[in-house]
Design a protein around this motif. Structure first.
Motif, short mmCIF file in Angstrom:
data_model
loop_
_atom_site.label_atom_id
_atom_site.label_comp_id
_atom_site.label_asym_id
_atom_site.label_seq_id
_atom_site.Cartn_x
_atom_site.Cartn_y
_atom_site.Cartn_z
N VAL A 17 59.72 -22.38 -38.82
CA VAL A 17 58.90 -21.22 -39.17
C VAL A 17 57.60 -21.70 -39.82
O VAL A 17 57.62 -22.32 -40.90
CB VAL A 17 59.66 -20.27 -40.12
CG1 VAL A 17 58.74 -19.15 -40.60
CG2 VAL A 17 60.88 -19.68 -39.43
N TYR A 18 56.50 -21.41 -39.15
CA TYR A 18 55.18 -21.73 -39.71
C TYR A 18 54.18 -20.78 -39.07
O TYR A 18 53.89 -20.87 -37.87
CB TYR A 18 54.79 -23.18 -39.42
CG TYR A 18 53.54 -23.60 -40.17
CD1 TYR A 18 53.62 -24.11 -41.46
CD2 TYR A 18 52.28 -23.46 -39.58
CE1 TYR A 18 52.48 -24.48 -42.16
CE2 TYR A 18 51.13 -23.83 -40.27
CZ TYR A 18 51.24 -24.33 -41.56
OH TYR A 18 50.11 -24.69 -42.26
N ILE A 19 53.67 -19.85 -39.88
CA ILE A 19 52.75 -18.83 -39.38
C ILE A 19 51.42 -19.01 -40.11
O ILE A 19 51.31 -18.70 -41.29
CB ILE A 19 53.29 -17.41 -39.62
CG1 ILE A 19 54.68 -17.25 -38.98
CG2 ILE A 19 52.33 -16.36 -39.08
CD1 ILE A 19 55.37 -15.95 -39.35
N ASN A 75 57.01 -12.62 -33.76
CA ASN A 75 57.34 -13.83 -32.99
C ASN A 75 56.24 -14.89 -33.13
O ASN A 75 55.79 -15.48 -32.13
CB ASN A 75 57.57 -13.49 -31.51
CG ASN A 75 58.74 -12.56 -31.32
OD1 ASN A 75 59.74 -12.63 -32.03
ND2 ASN A 75 58.61 -11.64 -30.36
N ASP A 76 55.79 -15.08 -34.33
CA ASP A 76 54.78 -16.07 -34.67
C ASP A 76 53.40 -15.76 -34.09
O ASP A 76 52.48 -16.58 -34.19
CB ASP A 76 55.19 -17.49 -34.22
CG ASP A 76 56.45 -17.96 -34.91
OD1 ASP A 76 56.82 -17.33 -35.92
OD2 ASP A 76 57.05 -18.96 -34.46
#
Length: 723
Positions: free
Chosen positions: A102-104, A135-136
């Motif tokens: 997870v990296y936005i 979804n990013d």
């Protein structure tokens, strides 16, 4: 003092007992600001500060260095998703869970808050703008009028986000790309969803909105305090943080209040969160508290306090409070005498006798015998034919009256007029404390009678009867006074008719002292069958009206102009009275007298009934009292705090309580506060909702142990029911 009736029995089933673990910032961290707190599915607890992530460790708060990359990031907020930590930095939303995938990257200049919905639907709010990711992928970026977001929360009922600012609430629909202001307000501080409502914290109460229509339902200001800093739905319960502590809304519409150093490091609440194992985390300016809720029976609570009693509250066999050189630091604790060592010890000893009678515990018997020997020595050291000392200590280590609420100046004046308070024993190794009061005598006669009935060994029972005899003989031989070493009566050891009948009938001491001396004489006669004690009582009754004094209902007690002993209701008198009534009623000389004595005791119990004190209820049951409010007594025991340190506590600011006018009984509110929300006090105090000290004293747990085991003895509390 045999059981005269069977009281209504409380079923001792597990209840949720609350207690606090506290973690404080260390010295040198004074400039560090704490912002948020959270816990994950692994039971890890993390705090977000102005200097990065922190964690609680051994009562302190330390820097979190577990994930080295996070140390170098500027983390501005954190939340939880699927039981895992998620962080908002100045560059991205990220997590170390899910293999770190997870990296936005959000591209906001000044991100402040975030909320997460299903499938990592994420809204990130900055100063004046916000962005929604799914979804990013960024699906919408826009702005709002107010540039300072406070909180973001996803509403699963509507599938939309709620964004709070200081002057309004916004609903943001990422799918339709619609943002609208649904409520305008002022000084808004916090947001949560609870049942069918939206709850907004403000600087002056809680604003409740309908969750669907956003129509205001009510502004609730009947709170422990109205300057709200945080609101949270934790496991279905509404929790509120304020500038004066935290509180939880109960099912009955009232609040459980968590404030003072009993519960929190300080009262300025910054954040609230669900903690591990059913706990609640309270973040404050100077640290954090973990409020634990553990299933516990009253019996298990007694076991907990018994361990503390034995570990750090026994001095030469006496029951002793623990004084501390450093506030709250039990490792700096030390013992010293008090004016009432014999009284407090008699109350612990009585509890152990009741425990032995109920359980036949050898440990209880040993504890009782040890305490008895300490009390027995109170009459041995003075060598004054039955005169009981207040306490004793090794020569050179005595403290003095000034340690117990009296000033050093008062002590010096007393010694100038009456001689030294501490007297040297014949062996010149010990000092014994003089000036003994009637409080001590009450405790002695109460527990020696109980000992003579319940101790399993005749030799020990006979020793208790001997103590009754010599102390009674001392009073009779000295014209109904406790006669000190200097040949003068002590200030309060006075049962002589000239003293007792000098008071008007509505001064409590006239009724009380008559009750005490008659009970002492009846007790002495009951166990020795020596007729001189009965004759002494009959003389006081027939010639001086002591039965008439003692049998007046407690409702006659009131204020009398010019009488120092009647300016307010004296709860020390209550303690003496209730310790005395088992002997006063049960050892009466006739059934007619017993009925009159019982009715007098019942009148006093009725006056005290509103305080819900279990000890008064159970001692009244010992005299034959029925319907003794078993549930109210159990409530008192359940709500008794696990932390026995004398912290300073203030309830005067509370807006959820109804005050009443100043009154003779010194009652402050229309209802009695639970023990864990008011200052600690012994059984000789009541209605003390404010006060306490600086945390340099731990009370001895007999305050709980005596009523619990007395309740077991009179069958007002059943055996624990644990599955």
């Amino acid at each position: 003092m045999g059981l005269a009736t069977k009281a209504q029995t409380y079923a001792d089933q597990p209840f949720l007992q609350d207690s606090a673990e506290k973690f404080s910032l260390e010295e040198g961290q004074g400039n560090l600001a704490l912002h948020q707190i959270a816990s994950d599915r692994n039971k890890a607890i993390k705090l977000l500060s102005s200097q990065g992530l922190m964690l609680p460790y051994e009562k302190t708060i330390r820097q979190d260095v577990q994930y080295r990359p996070l140390i170098d990031m500027n983390i501005v907020a954190m939340t939880q998703y699927q039981g895992q930590f998620v962080y908002l930095t100045d560059k991205a939303v990220l997590s170390n869970a899910w293999a770190g995938k997870v990296y936005i990257k959000h591209n906001l200049k000044a991100p402040k808050a975030m909320g997460i919905g299903p499938d990592l639907l994420t809204l990130i709010a900055g100063e004046g703008d916000f962005v929604v990711f799914k979804n990013d992928q960024e699906i919408w970026r826009s702005s709002i009028d107010n540039p300072k977001p406070i909180s973001v929360q996803y509403d699963p009922n509507s599938g939309q986000f709620l964004l709070l600012t200081a002057d309004g609430l916004y609903q943001i629909d990422g799918s339709s790309k619609l943002a609208r202001k649904v409520f305008s307000g002022t000084n808004l501080t916090a947001l949560t969803l609870h049942d069918g409502s939206i709850v907004l914290g403000t600087t002056n109460g809680v604003q409740v909105l309908d969750r669907k229509t956003f129509v205001p339902i009510k502004l609730d200001q009947k709170l422990p305090w109205t300057e709200i800093t945080m609101v949270k739905n934790i496991r279905g319960s509404l929790w509120l943080g304020s500038t004066k502590g935290a509180f939880k809304l109960r099912e009955d519409g009232k609040y459980d209040y968590y404030a003072s150093k009993r519960w929190l490091v300080d009262d300025q609440v910054v954040d609230l969160a669900e903690g591990p194992d059913g706990s609640v985390l309270v973040l404050t300016q100077k640290g954090m508290s973990k409020i634990n809720f553990a299933p516990m029976t009253l019996a298990q609570k007694a076991e907990y306090f018994q361990e503390i009693q034995r570990l750090r509250h026994i001095r030469y066999g006496f029951t002793s409070d623990l004084s501390m050189r450093t506030p709250g630091d039990l490792s700096t604790g030390y013992f010293h005498d008090t004016d009432n060592d014999g009284l407090w010890t008699s109350m612990y000893l009585a509890g152990e006798l009741f425990r032995y009678a109920v359980t036949k515990s050898e440990d209880a018997k040993q504890n009782a015998y040890e305490a008895f020997e300490a009390m027995e020595r109170l009459t041995a050291l003075p060598n004054l034919k039955g005169f009981p000392a207040r306490s004793f200590e090794r020569d050179g280590y005595e403290v003095g009256l000034h340690a117990n609420g009296f000033s050093e100046e008062w002590r010096k004046q007393w010694e100038k007029e009456n001689g030294r308070i501490w007297q040297l024993s014949d062996d010149e190794l010990w000092r014994w404390k003089s000036t003994t009061s009637s409080d001590e005598s009450c405790g002695h006669f109460f527990v020696y009678a109980l000992f003579a009935e319940l101790a399993p060994d005749k030799e020990w029972r006979d020793r208790a009867i001997h103590q009754i005899k010599i102390e009674m003989d001392h009073i009779m031989d000295n014209d109904w006074y406790l006669m000190d070493w200097n040949g003068k009566p002590t200030a309060w050891g006075k049962w002589n008719p000239d003293y007792v009948n000098s008071f008007p009938i509505n001064v409590g001491d006239r009724r009380l002292n008559s009750t005490l001396i008659l009970s002492f004489l009846q007790t002495a006669y009951h166990f020795t069958q020596d007729k001189k004690y009965k004759k002494g009582a009959e003389k006081l009754i027939k010639k001086y009206g002591y039965d008439e004094n003692a049998n007046r209902p407690a409702t006659v007690i009131g204020f009398v102009e010019g009488e120092d002993l009647s300016n307010k209701w004296n709860h020390s008198d209550d303690e003496m009275y209730f310790l005395t009534i088992p002997g006063f009623v049960n050892y009466s000389f006739s059934e007619e007298q017993k009925e009159a004595h019982f009715n007098a005791a019942k009148s006093h119990w009725e006056v005290e009934r509103s305080e819900k004190n279990p000890l008064w209820n159970y001692l009244f049951a010992l005299t034959g009292g029925k319907n003794i409010d078993s549930e109210e007594s159990a409530w008192w025991l359940r709500e008794f705090p696990m932390d026995l340190i004398d912290w300073k506590i203030d309830n005067d600011h509370r807006k959820d309580l109804t005050k009443i006018a100043p009154n003779f009984r010194s009652q402050t509110y229309t209802e009695v506060l639970p023990g864990d929300e008011r200052t600690l006090h012994l059984h000789n105090g009541a209605y003390r909702n404010n006060g306490g000290s600086d945390g340099k004293r731990e009370y001895a747990p007999y305050i709980y142990l005596l009523p619990y085991w007395a309740g077991r003895y009179v069958d007002a509390i059943g055996a624990p029911q644990v599955e």
